[in-house]
Enzyme design. Sequence first.
Site, PDB file in Angstrom:
ATOM      1  N   CYS A 105       0.846  -1.188   0.000  1.00  0.00           N
ATOM      2  CA  CYS A 105       0.000   0.000   0.000  1.00  0.00           C
ATOM      3  C   CYS A 105       0.886   1.243   0.000  1.00  0.00           C
ATOM      4  O   CYS A 105       1.768   1.390   0.844  1.00  0.00           O
ATOM      5  CB  CYS A 105      -0.898  -0.020   1.230  1.00  0.00           C
ATOM      6  SG  CYS A 105      -1.698   1.552   1.595  1.00  0.00           S
ATOM      7  N   GLU A 106       0.657   2.137  -0.954  1.00  0.00           N
ATOM      8  CA  GLU A 106       1.510   3.316  -1.045  1.00  0.00           C
ATOM      9  C   GLU A 106       1.183   4.355   0.036  1.00  0.00           C
ATOM     10  O   GLU A 106       1.951   5.294   0.240  1.00  0.00           O
ATOM     11  CB  GLU A 106       1.396   3.955  -2.430  1.00  0.00           C
ATOM     12  CG  GLU A 106       0.072   4.592  -2.748  1.00  0.00           C
ATOM     13  CD  GLU A 106       0.054   5.224  -4.132  1.00  0.00           C
ATOM     14  OE1 GLU A 106       1.041   5.037  -4.875  1.00  0.00           O
ATOM     15  OE2 GLU A 106      -0.942   5.889  -4.464  1.00  0.00           O
ATOM     16  N   HIS A 107       0.076   4.176   0.736  1.00  0.00           N
ATOM     17  CA  HIS A 107      -0.299   5.139   1.772  1.00  0.00           C
ATOM     18  C   HIS A 107       0.341   4.829   3.117  1.00  0.00           C
ATOM     19  O   HIS A 107       0.641   5.748   3.893  1.00  0.00           O
ATOM     20  CB  HIS A 107      -1.828   5.170   1.927  1.00  0.00           C
ATOM     21  CG  HIS A 107      -2.536   5.565   0.671  1.00  0.00           C
ATOM     22  ND1 HIS A 107      -3.721   4.985   0.266  1.00  0.00           N
ATOM     23  CD2 HIS A 107      -2.209   6.462  -0.285  1.00  0.00           C
ATOM     24  CE1 HIS A 107      -4.103   5.520  -0.882  1.00  0.00           C
ATOM     25  NE2 HIS A 107      -3.207   6.415  -1.233  1.00  0.00           N
ATOM     26  N   HIS A 108       0.539   3.538   3.423  1.00  0.00           N
ATOM     27  CA  HIS A 108       1.100   3.158   4.720  1.00  0.00           C
ATOM     28  C   HIS A 108       2.339   2.271   4.591  1.00  0.00           C
ATOM     29  O   HIS A 108       2.962   1.929   5.596  1.00  0.00           O
ATOM     30  CB  HIS A 108       0.056   2.417   5.565  1.00  0.00           C
ATOM     31  CG  HIS A 108      -1.157   3.242   5.878  1.00  0.00           C
ATOM     32  ND1 HIS A 108      -2.293   3.209   5.106  1.00  0.00           N
ATOM     33  CD2 HIS A 108      -1.385   4.137   6.874  1.00  0.00           C
ATOM     34  CE1 HIS A 108      -3.192   4.041   5.623  1.00  0.00           C
ATOM     35  NE2 HIS A 108      -2.677   4.610   6.688  1.00  0.00           N
ATOM     36  N   GLN A 146      -4.955  -0.761  -4.916  1.00  0.00           N
ATOM     37  CA  GLN A 146      -5.521  -1.926  -5.604  1.00  0.00           C
ATOM     38  C   GLN A 146      -6.257  -1.536  -6.876  1.00  0.00           C
ATOM     39  O   GLN A 146      -6.209  -2.263  -7.880  1.00  0.00           O
ATOM     40  CB  GLN A 146      -6.452  -2.695  -4.662  1.00  0.00           C
ATOM     41  CG  GLN A 146      -6.978  -3.998  -5.249  1.00  0.00           C
ATOM     42  CD  GLN A 146      -7.777  -4.795  -4.238  1.00  0.00           C
ATOM     43  OE1 GLN A 146      -7.515  -4.747  -3.042  1.00  0.00           O
ATOM     44  NE2 GLN A 146      -8.770  -5.535  -4.699  1.00  0.00           N
ATOM     45  N   CYS A 176      -3.131  -2.493   6.188  1.00  0.00           N
ATOM     46  CA  CYS A 176      -3.333  -1.152   6.720  1.00  0.00           C
ATOM     47  C   CYS A 176      -4.758  -0.984   7.247  1.00  0.00           C
ATOM     48  O   CYS A 176      -5.035  -0.054   8.012  1.00  0.00           O
ATOM     49  CB  CYS A 176      -3.034  -0.093   5.658  1.00  0.00           C
ATOM     50  SG  CYS A 176      -4.004  -0.247   4.146  1.00  0.00           S
TER      51      CYS A 176
END
Length: 216
Positions: A105-108, A146, A176
């Site tokens: 996940c690029e956010h977390h 995703q 996440c």
Amino acid sequence: MTMIRSEAEPFTDEVVGLPDAVVPLHVVAGRAEIDLPAAERAVADLLTALGRDPHSVHLADTPRRVAHAYAEMLTPREFELTTFPNDEGYDELVLARNIPVQSLCEHHMLPFQGVAHVGYLPGDRILGLSKLARVVELFARDLQVQERLTKQVADWLQGQLAPKGVGVVIEAEHLCMSLRGVRAAGALTVTSSLHGMLRDNPSSRQEFFALTGINS
């Protein structure tokens, strides 16, 4: 994302030294090289920021391990995408189910993992089945969401293979969401991307989703 190809255009019969039936495309991910020493320093700084001693006996090698782990998770393997002429005129759905998917996940920067179902309606050429899994890995080994991953796989297959239709469904659990925040362990996110007849023809669309086990 850039690719290295053979000198001949992909999916033509002009590759020198190979029979007309075999058309290879050498695929690599065109991404910036990972700076491992810088990544190790960053992990050590993070450990310090988290109140841990990166020089302790238990953590001394952690920066190296973490840097190499992320490099592995963010680097897809090169492969040869080989197609063959559809001599038999096969015009039914080809589907590979339950292809393992692991991404970040690029956010977390926490993993998400699950399975992909990838299918296509052949045009003039057919594809080696293992290559569908290779294409999933090509885009999954990156910092991702995703939705984008699903569309990238479908768009790339449509552009490279020129089939009558492409369908991609991904079902994945995001750590996440399951390890932090709402902590909804076991919750699955389902995304899909369709092209051609699998998008526009109701019966083809229904068949694809039925074979993947997803209700359309």
